[in-house]
Write a protein that holds these residues in place. Structure first.
Motif, short mmCIF file in Angstrom:
data_model
loop_
_atom_site.label_atom_id
_atom_site.label_comp_id
_atom_site.label_asym_id
_atom_site.label_seq_id
_atom_site.Cartn_x
_atom_site.Cartn_y
_atom_site.Cartn_z
N VAL A 234 0.75 10.83 2.19
CA VAL A 234 0.13 9.74 1.86
C VAL A 234 0.62 8.47 2.80
CG1 VAL A 234 -0.36 8.08 -0.21
CG2 VAL A 234 -0.40 10.76 -0.68
N SER A 235 2.13 8.36 2.85
CA SER A 235 2.65 7.50 3.36
C SER A 235 2.15 7.13 4.99
CB SER A 235 4.16 7.27 3.49
OG SER A 235 4.62 7.37 1.99
N GLY B 193 1.06 4.22 -2.83
CA GLY B 193 0.67 5.40 -2.48
C GLY B 193 1.72 6.42 -3.21
N VAL C 150 -1.42 5.86 4.99
CA VAL C 150 -1.28 4.73 4.77
C VAL C 150 -1.04 3.81 5.84
CG1 VAL C 150 -0.32 2.77 3.34
CG2 VAL C 150 -1.30 4.90 2.08
N ALA D 266 0.60 10.33 -4.98
CA ALA D 266 1.67 11.52 -4.64
C ALA D 266 2.19 12.03 -5.76
CB ALA D 266 2.61 10.78 -3.74
N LEU E 132 0.72 -1.27 0.13
CA LEU E 132 0.08 0.01 -0.03
C LEU E 132 1.03 1.25 0.13
CD1 LEU E 132 -2.85 -1.12 2.39
CD2 LEU E 132 -3.17 -0.75 0.07
N LEU E 133 1.76 0.98 0.80
CA LEU E 133 2.85 2.46 0.72
C LEU E 133 3.51 2.39 -0.74
CD1 LEU E 133 4.82 1.66 4.12
CD2 LEU E 133 3.32 3.68 3.53
N TYR F 273 4.13 15.29 -0.76
CA TYR F 273 2.66 14.44 -0.92
C TYR F 273 3.20 13.27 -0.27
CZ TYR F 273 0.31 18.12 -3.35
OH TYR F 273 -0.26 19.23 -3.80
N LEU F 274 4.29 12.45 -0.73
CA LEU F 274 4.47 11.04 -0.57
C LEU F 274 4.61 11.03 1.09
CD1 LEU F 274 4.99 8.45 -1.72
CD2 LEU F 274 7.48 9.00 -1.80
#
Length: 560
Positions: A408-409, A61, A412, A65, A57-58, A404-405
């Motif tokens: 998002v990380s 993501g 998640v 991102a 899932l990471l 963004y990463l």
């Protein structure tokens, strides 16, 4: 040729971050035994979460991102984007149960206002309304929500999520005041880079509201310095409310004199004098309001201060969590790295504005406030610190992609690892029991609690939480029936043994259609008195989910 070089560089950056993401997660998982967080330690959460699923899932993501970093629309409406993006992310955690028993105190305080009104609450706060070491501002608002909308936890979750999203927006606005639009937007997004925060948003506690109030005070104070006028009064009111939200906000509000000093030093003498006058007006106005309420509740506040000094202050050393846990495991470590990089960059540029965002993290480290719940209010500052350094990167798109990463990380990780564990904490049994009782009908219920020989927590504090999760009226006649050891005096859960049964649980009674027995162990034999009271009922349901991690366990058995 330049376009090809740009695409090649962008692809290399994506590949670099993908590898770094894999390495970061792998390293944190491998050394998870070093995480000593008391609630969402990686040791605990990965007893339930599948690390392979989380890693997939990471990696997935990376695509959203990358899409967001190439899109221009978030930047066109930054406040709206930050608000709705953060609200949607935090709403994922609404199914989380009340995992911290402190919620029992705040619910009881709020229910007193709901039943008896705001005037009664203010008069009796600290007397008939038990206050422990709590301040009244947040329970007061919770009570207003119950009184106007109804006694449902969903309304509290919606309200706290609103405050969380407004905190993200305020972080953007404050960062923008200090370093411009890009820094503000990055700061708002970076605040989402703290997985632990999402576990706190739905809870009926005061930590997230206090973070919002602190940021509101900071932003309003800056605007008051810049514009004067009505902002002076707004800033003073914000500071007043923040002071009476939680005692730890007093320490955090020391950032306001730092802001005033930085603004005065960075401006010409004529402008500095104007800033100084406006700042002093905020302090005088807020001080007058604070003094009036403190004088009105002098006896209560004095007693609380004595308890804080004798019990809470030394207790922080016993209940601590390492900074490694707070800034590496419970915060996405890229955020911490960016903040450290920004410190060196600001030092080289002699940027005095950095002192504003550095002040609270320095206090936390210098005073060894090694408990993440007490550090949460400082994280918007850490997010702004990190953003101030990232805006110096040559490739803006790379900085945006990295930020963004991070966000998002974090989301998640919190949703796929932290939340499954939190849903297994045994307090979920109270929530499930409440829903089951609502399905049985709308008549009253009688509650009994089974004391243990050497209890970690007084089981009586589970009753207000059950009340939070059911619409049915509760009758609970509480009489302490166990000896309290001397160790309880230094326990972080000492307040549970000073529980006083609210009068609304003792009133009425009789004709209940269901009985709830709250105990600490599955299959534990009932005391003779309780066994006699449930005779004639059949055991309809036992809720005994457990995470097998914490000493405090709660089992709810329903007889119907």
């Amino acid at each position: 040729m330049r376009a090809d070089n740009g695409r090649t560089a962008r692809n290399l950056h994506v590949l670099f971050f993908a590898v770094l993401l894999l390495a970061t997660f792998g390293g944190l998982y491998h050394w998870r035994a070093l995480d000593d967080n008391r609630l969402t330690s990686w040791q605990y959460v990965f007893g339930f979460a599948d690390p392979r699923k989380v890693l997939l899932l990471l990696e997935a993501g990376i695509l959203p991102a990358l899409f967001l970093s190439k899109s221009s629309w978030p930047g066109r409406r930054p406040r709206l984007f930050l608000f709705f993006f953060s609200y949607a992310a935090a709403a994922l955690f609404w199914p989380e149960p009340e995992v911290i028993v402190d919620a029992s105190r705040y619910f009881t305080q709020a229910k007193n206002l709901e039943l008896f009104g705001a005037g009664y609450f203010l008069r009796e706060w600290g007397r008939a309304v038990p206050a422990w070491t709590d301040m009244p501002a947040v329970p007061f608002v919770y009570g207003l929500i119950f009184r106007s909308l109804g006694e449902h936890r969903l309304f509290i979750e919606m309200f706290n999520t609103l405050l969380f999203s407004l905190t993200v927006v305020l972080t953007f606005l404050t960062g923008r005041e200090l370093w411009g639009d890009d820094a503000g937007f990055l700061a708002g997004m970076l605040l989402l880079g703290i997985p632990y925060l999402f576990s706190q948003v739905p809870l009926m506690l005061v930590d997230m509201p206090c973070t919002f109030l602190l940021m509101l005070s900071v932003y309003a104070f800056i605007r008051a310095l810049e514009g004067g006028g009505q902002m002076i009064l707004l800033a003073a009111v914000a500071v007043f409310i923040t002071v009476f939200a939680k005692y730890s906000t007093w320490l955090m509000l020391t950032v306001l004199p730092v802001i005033l000093a930085v603004y005065c030093v960075r401006r010409p003498s004529q402008t500095a004098g104007r800033y100084l006058m406006r700042g002093l007006l905020v302090f005088l106005a807020s001080g007058a309001m604070i003094g009036c309420f403190a004088a009105y509740k002098h006896d209560v506040i004095s007693a609380q201060m004595k308890l804080l000094v004798a019990y809470q202050k030394p207790g922080l050393r016993r209940w601590g969590e390492s900074f490694l846990s707070t800034f590496v495991f419970q915060t996405w470590p890229w955020l911490t790295a960016a903040a450290v990089y920004s410190l060196f960059r600001a030092t080289g540029k002699r940027d005095l504005r950095f002192l504003i965002v550095l002040w609270l993290p320095l206090l936390i480290i210098a005073l060894r406030i090694e408990r993440m719940r007490y550090s949460v209010m400082a994280f918007p500052m850490i997010a702004m610190a990190a953003a101030s350094g990232l805006i110096g990167l040559k490739r803006r798109e790379t900085a945006m992609f990295a930020v963004y990463l991070i966000a998002v990380s974090s989301i998640v990780l919190a949703a796929s690892a932290f939340l499954p564990f939190l849903d297994r904490i045994s307090t979920v049994n109270i929530e499930k029991a409440g829903a089951f009782l609502d399905d049985l009908g709308d008549s009253g219920i009688r509650v009994f609690t089974v004391p243990e020989e050497d209890p970690v927590v007084n089981p009586a504090v589970a009753v207000p939480l059950l009340d939070l999760f059911t619409t049915r009226s509760i009758h609970y006649d509480y009489t302490p029936s166990f000896a309290v050891s001397r160790d309880i005096l230094t326990s972080p859960l000492r307040f549970t043994f000073e529980y006083r049964n609210p009068p609304y649980y003792r009133e009425g009674g009789g004709g209940e259609s269901a009985v709830v027995v709250i105990s600490g162990k599955k299959g534990e034999p009932l005391p003779a008195g309780i066994e006699e009271r449930v005779r004639g009922f059949h055991r309809a349901k036992v809720f005994d989910t457990t995470e097998n991690v914490f000493e405090y366990q709660v089992v709810a058995t329903i007889y119907y």
